[in-house]
Design a protein around this motif. Structure first.
Motif, PDB file in Angstrom:
ATOM      1  N   SER A 209      15.003  25.848  13.061  1.00 30.36           N
ATOM      2  CA  SER A 209      15.893  25.403  13.849  1.00 30.36           C
ATOM      3  C   SER A 209      16.761  24.669  12.472  1.00 30.36           C
ATOM      4  O   SER A 209      16.025  24.177  11.818  1.00 30.36           O
ATOM      5  CB  SER A 209      15.694  24.276  14.490  1.00 30.36           C
ATOM      6  OG  SER A 209      16.780  23.598  14.906  1.00 30.36           O
ATOM      7  N   ASP A 210      18.174  25.042  12.225  1.00 31.67           N
ATOM      8  CA  ASP A 210      18.958  24.875  12.408  1.00 31.67           C
ATOM      9  C   ASP A 210      19.830  23.546  12.561  1.00 31.67           C
ATOM     10  O   ASP A 210      21.044  23.051  11.728  1.00 31.67           O
ATOM     11  CB  ASP A 210      19.742  25.808  11.225  1.00 31.67           C
ATOM     12  CG  ASP A 210      20.790  25.843  12.402  1.00 31.67           C
ATOM     13  OD1 ASP A 210      20.299  25.949  14.025  1.00 31.67           O
ATOM     14  OD2 ASP A 210      21.828  27.256  12.133  1.00 31.67           O
ATOM     15  N   GLY A 211      19.063  23.165  13.671  1.00 32.68           N
ATOM     16  CA  GLY A 211      19.445  21.247  14.108  1.00 32.68           C
ATOM     17  C   GLY A 211      19.603  19.888  13.443  1.00 32.68           C
ATOM     18  O   GLY A 211      19.728  18.578  13.613  1.00 32.68           O
TER      19      GLY A 211
ATOM     20  N   LYS B  82      19.714  14.905  13.143  1.00 35.21           N
ATOM     21  CA  LYS B  82      18.289  14.476  13.068  1.00 35.21           C
ATOM     22  C   LYS B  82      18.723  12.619  13.813  1.00 35.21           C
ATOM     23  O   LYS B  82      18.577  11.863  15.095  1.00 35.21           O
ATOM     24  CB  LYS B  82      17.414  14.103  13.184  1.00 35.21           C
ATOM     25  CG  LYS B  82      16.143  13.132  12.012  1.00 35.21           C
ATOM     26  CD  LYS B  82      15.745  13.901  10.985  1.00 35.21           C
ATOM     27  CE  LYS B  82      14.082  12.958  10.332  1.00 35.21           C
ATOM     28  NZ  LYS B  82      13.394  13.495   9.727  1.00 35.21           N
TER      29      LYS B  82
ATOM     30  N   ARG C 276      18.026  20.826  21.003  1.00 36.93           N
ATOM     31  CA  ARG C 276      18.626  21.963  21.140  1.00 36.93           C
ATOM     32  C   ARG C 276      18.161  22.813  20.334  1.00 36.93           C
ATOM     33  O   ARG C 276      19.082  22.407  19.091  1.00 36.93           O
ATOM     34  CB  ARG C 276      19.798  21.966  22.123  1.00 36.93           C
ATOM     35  CG  ARG C 276      19.602  21.626  23.419  1.00 36.93           C
ATOM     36  CD  ARG C 276      20.994  21.645  23.778  1.00 36.93           C
ATOM     37  NE  ARG C 276      21.424  21.017  25.289  1.00 36.93           N
ATOM     38  CZ  ARG C 276      21.984  21.262  26.588  1.00 36.93           C
ATOM     39  NH1 ARG C 276      22.440  22.289  26.623  1.00 36.93           N
ATOM     40  NH2 ARG C 276      22.171  20.481  27.583  1.00 36.93           N
ATOM     41  N   THR C 277      16.929  22.563  19.946  1.00 35.93           N
ATOM     42  CA  THR C 277      17.035  23.242  18.766  1.00 35.93           C
ATOM     43  C   THR C 277      16.222  24.833  18.950  1.00 35.93           C
ATOM     44  O   THR C 277      16.486  26.007  17.666  1.00 35.93           O
ATOM     45  CB  THR C 277      15.890  22.440  17.379  1.00 35.93           C
ATOM     46  OG1 THR C 277      14.231  22.071  18.845  1.00 35.93           O
ATOM     47  CG2 THR C 277      16.305  21.493  17.777  1.00 35.93           C
TER      48      THR C 277
ATOM     49  N   THR D 199      15.336  28.677  18.897  1.00 34.88           N
ATOM     50  CA  THR D 199      15.867  30.004  18.988  1.00 34.88           C
ATOM     51  C   THR D 199      15.289  31.025  20.515  1.00 34.88           C
ATOM     52  O   THR D 199      14.296  31.025  20.747  1.00 34.88           O
ATOM     53  CB  THR D 199      15.633  31.055  17.695  1.00 34.88           C
ATOM     54  OG1 THR D 199      13.995  30.762  17.446  1.00 34.88           O
ATOM     55  CG2 THR D 199      16.421  29.830  16.698  1.00 34.88           C
TER      56      THR D 199
ATOM     57  N   THR E 152       8.262  19.850  20.651  1.00 33.77           N
ATOM     58  CA  THR E 152       9.264  20.843  21.138  1.00 33.77           C
ATOM     59  C   THR E 152       9.415  22.557  21.043  1.00 33.77           C
ATOM     60  O   THR E 152       8.034  22.779  19.707  1.00 33.77           O
ATOM     61  CB  THR E 152      10.146  20.195  19.464  1.00 33.77           C
ATOM     62  OG1 THR E 152       9.745  20.848  18.157  1.00 33.77           O
ATOM     63  CG2 THR E 152      10.149  19.415  19.479  1.00 33.77           C
TER      64      THR E 152
ATOM     65  N   GLN F 287      10.774  24.900  20.223  1.00 36.04           N
ATOM     66  CA  GLN F 287      10.992  25.463  18.661  1.00 36.04           C
ATOM     67  C   GLN F 287       9.562  25.661  17.649  1.00 36.04           C
ATOM     68  O   GLN F 287       9.734  26.573  17.580  1.00 36.04           O
ATOM     69  CB  GLN F 287      11.933  24.944  17.973  1.00 36.04           C
ATOM     70  CG  GLN F 287      11.915  26.057  16.817  1.00 36.04           C
ATOM     71  CD  GLN F 287      12.326  27.385  17.271  1.00 36.04           C
ATOM     72  OE1 GLN F 287      12.859  27.483  18.367  1.00 36.04           O
ATOM     73  NE2 GLN F 287      12.082  27.651  15.811  1.00 36.04           N
TER      74      GLN F 287
ATOM     75  N   GLU G 227      16.164  23.296  25.882  1.00 35.10           N
ATOM     76  CA  GLU G 227      16.257  23.268  24.002  1.00 35.10           C
ATOM     77  C   GLU G 227      15.755  24.718  23.768  1.00 35.10           C
ATOM     78  O   GLU G 227      15.833  24.257  22.165  1.00 35.10           O
ATOM     79  CB  GLU G 227      14.187  22.950  24.278  1.00 35.10           C
ATOM     80  CG  GLU G 227      13.505  21.657  24.282  1.00 35.10           C
ATOM     81  CD  GLU G 227      12.024  21.255  24.996  1.00 35.10           C
ATOM     82  OE1 GLU G 227      12.037  21.693  23.252  1.00 35.10           O
ATOM     83  OE2 GLU G 227      11.287  20.724  24.922  1.00 35.10           O
TER      84      GLU G 227
ATOM     85  N   LYS H 233      20.033  26.058  20.992  1.00 37.75           N
ATOM     86  CA  LYS H 233      20.610  25.644  20.724  1.00 37.75           C
ATOM     87  C   LYS H 233      21.499  26.592  21.495  1.00 37.75           C
ATOM     88  O   LYS H 233      22.645  26.142  21.533  1.00 37.75           O
ATOM     89  CB  LYS H 233      20.711  26.430  18.753  1.00 37.75           C
ATOM     90  CG  LYS H 233      21.656  25.817  18.432  1.00 37.75           C
ATOM     91  CD  LYS H 233      21.038  26.379  17.246  1.00 37.75           C
ATOM     92  CE  LYS H 233      23.431  25.327  16.585  1.00 37.75           C
ATOM     93  NZ  LYS H 233      22.693  25.265  14.776  1.00 37.75           N
TER      94      LYS H 233
ATOM     95  N   THR I 170      12.187  11.765  22.130  1.00 37.54           N
ATOM     96  CA  THR I 170      13.229  12.210  20.604  1.00 37.54           C
ATOM     97  C   THR I 170      12.881  10.943  19.562  1.00 37.54           C
ATOM     98  O   THR I 170      13.356  11.277  18.495  1.00 37.54           O
ATOM     99  CB  THR I 170      14.625  12.662  20.912  1.00 37.54           C
ATOM    100  OG1 THR I 170      15.397  10.891  21.331  1.00 37.54           O
ATOM    101  CG2 THR I 170      15.007  13.935  21.238  1.00 37.54           C
TER     102      THR I 170
END
Length: 602
Positions: free
Chosen positions: A92-94, A98, A127-128, A130, A263, A265, A362, A364, A454
């Motif tokens: 994930s690139d979210g 954080k 939302r992480t 893929t 999560t 992901q 969840e 992205k 979260t």
């Protein structure tokens, strides 16, 4: 997209003195109250109740379009990697959101003062996942391929292939319907968290409560069933030298640990392992079926036992058993319930739609769900079909459920048990993950204002809730006599509806509401007003019968959905009937619980 560094501290000008800032905050709070009194429709999403029945379809749809437009601007690393993104899920690139994830969106004192950006960033932070993670999650969220040979044994080559193919196509279609509705109703402002949220936005609170109840019952029973099934497998591997209830307890404790993955992901990586474990188990079992005779000691539970009075599996006078037999058409059966029960194994193989909205919630980029879902369903169809037909070809009427126990070699049975219970506990952890989220968000967040998962408080709650959830599942499964039979009844009332009943029902309502919109109608964000020229049955009729020339295909799809819905209800009735008859027979033979040292398979 606004960065959290610029919005999380947006509680007033930091140069103001404390008293001045307090005055500004109180002024903002008063403006919010005045907005509520002056025009209810103009309330910002973060100032509404969690499930506000006054929010209209038009408002949900308006914000959904904004969210989809923003998601289209994201860099799509998975698309650049092509099919490799399915084999190896990307990270994930979210992480940049954080801090936003720590906002307690269930606290009214917080939501009354946060800005629009803070509210939507809190949603983005969830939302992480893929599409690669989704591929493995869907292929894990299945009842496994090991019941399909039994299904082919009760139906024969032709009907088995036809039924399995038809329901594969319908399951893919149902996944598309859920995806289409999710894209049109979900947004950062009004996020969809669970399957029940779709029902709420189309039919109202009663549908949401019904779905949450059915989903919660099914998920906790799935977890309990896997604990008991894995306990049976472990006791068999241990040659019944370990107390059966201890075998079950071991898997419950394993669930305490694996279930801590929060999560989806991150869960995608362990789901990756489950898929390959299933494939290895399938290859080992097929090799065993090709080199060893059937396990004649298990003929009482073989598919041939419900065909023609069980003559095809009855021991001959010389002590031998009839040769392996297969049928091109539907075999003659004097046990209608048994045949239907076998056929339902093929139907339940596509029960994953029960948690599709949770998967999309969840992601992205929810648009990518369709690609991951198609790939996963085609993967399941090909390998399950191949495996089921291969095993049926070699074992015929001697196929049992699970199929690896129908092979006479103890080594093959043990290998099958080991690989199957490892992949099964991963699937159980996934069911537990979704089950805890449904209960936590629907009860503890909504009614008791617990913090979102979260936040730091939510993460601590997760650590506590997972062992409690698995313990309850274990106790229920161990205490109820013939728990496996009871689960088959519940599956007929729950799993089938989530894949084959609810999606077409919801789609009819969704498209009718969507295509009833005329020029000049819709949600007006500047004042929160919703413009409609008509309402009631007339509006529904226009949306259903006259969706517009460019979208006229949806009329035919809606008509198909109605027949699809009626067929699903009829199938559910058959499944419920067969499972109830099977459960009655199970209770007639035995009413013992799992709180015993003797294994049921001993």
């Amino acid at each position: 997209m606004a960065q959290p560094a610029s919005v999380l501290g947006d509680r007033g000008d930091p140069r103001l003195h404390e008293k001045e800032r307090d005055f500004v905050d109180s002024l903002e709070a008063r403006e919010i109250r005045e907005a509520r009194e002056a025009h209810h429709g103009g309330i910002r999403p973060q100032h509404r109740a969690l499930h506000d029945t006054s929010v209209t379809f038009e408002e949900y749809n308006y914000y959904a379009q904004l969210s989809r437009a923003e998601e289209d601007t994201y860099t799509d690393h998975d698309r650049e990697r092509g099919w490799l993104s399915l084999l190896i899920p990307s990270k994930s690139d979210g992480a940049e959101l954080k801090d936003a994830a720590n906002i307690n969106t269930s606290d009214k004192a917080v939501t009354s003062t946060i800005t629009d950006d803070e509210w939507t960033n809190a949603s983005r932070a969830l939302r992480t996942a893929t599409r690669g993670a989704i591929f493995y999650l869907i292929t894990t969220d299945i009842l496994g391929p090991f019941g399909l040979p039994y299904a082919f044994g009760t139906m024969g080559w032709g009907p088995g292939i036809a039924l399995y193919t038809v329901f594969a196509g319908l399951a893919i279609y149902s996944g598309y319907l859920l995806w289409d509705m999710f894209l049109g109703l979900d947004s950062f402002h009004y996020p969809i968290r669970h399957f029940g949220d779709l029902g709420f936005r189309l039919f109202g609170p009663w549908m949401r409560h019904l779905i949450n109840i059915l989903q919660s019952i099914q998920l906790i029973l799935n977890v309990g069933l896997i604990v008991i099934s894995n306990g049976e497998a472990l006791s068999q591997v241990a040659k019944f030298k370990l107390c059966f209830i201890v075998c079950c307890l071991i898997w419950a404790i394993v669930g305490f640990l694996v279930g801590q993955i929060r999560t989806l992901q991150k869960f995608g990586w362990i789901a990756n392992l489950a898929v390959w474990l299933n494939l290895i188990c399938m290859f080992i079992t097929m090799g065993g079926a090709a080199h060893f005779p059937p396990n004649y000691a298990s003929v009482g539970s073989a598919s041939g036992a419900v065909i023609n009075g069980g003559l095809s599996v009855t021991q001959l006078p010389d002590g031998s058993f009839p040769p392996v037999q297969t049928s091109g058409g539907l075999p003659h059966s004097d046990n209608f319930a048994g045949t239907i029960s076998g056929a339902m194994q093929a139907v339940f193989a596509y029960g994953g739609a029960m948690v599709f909205p949770e998967f999309m919630a969840e992601m992205k980029r929810p648009k990518d769900f369709l690609f991951g879902m198609w790939a996963a369903q085609l993967f399941i169809y090909f390998w399950y079909m191949f495996y089921g037909l291969f095993m049926y070809g070699y074992q015929g009427q001697y196929t049992v459920n699970p199929s690896y126990l129908g092979i006479s070699s103890y080594g093959i049975q043990t290998a099958g048990n080991v690989f199957a219970f490892l992949s099964a506990v991963i699937a159980a952890a996934l069911y537990g993950n979704i089950g805890v989220k449904v209960l936590y968000n629907s009860i503890f967040v909504e009614l008791f204002r617990f913090p979102p998962l979260t936040t730091k408080g939510g993460k601590i709650a997760w650590v506590v809730f997972i062992p409690i959830y698995w313990s309850i599942a274990f106790i229920i499964a161990a205490a109820i006599p013939n728990f496996s039979g009871l689960t088959s009844v519940v599956a007929a009332f729950c799993i089938l509806h989530f894949t084959y009943t609810f999606p077409p029902l919801f789609a009819v309502a969704y498209w009718a509401k969507k295509f009833a919109l005329q020029e000049g109608e819709g949600f007006k964000p500047e004042n929160g007003e919703v413009v409609r020229n008509d309402s009631g049955f007339r509006r529904f009729t226009r949306g259903f019968f006259f969706p517009g020339f460019a979208t006229s295909k949806y009329f035919y799809m809606s008509v198909f959905n109605i027949f699809y819905l009626l067929g699903a209800l009829a199938l559910a009735g058959l499944g419920a009937y067969s499972s109830i008859v099977t459960l009655q027979a199970a209770y007639a033979n035995s009413v013992t619980t799992s709180f015993t040292c003797k294994s049921p398979v001993q």
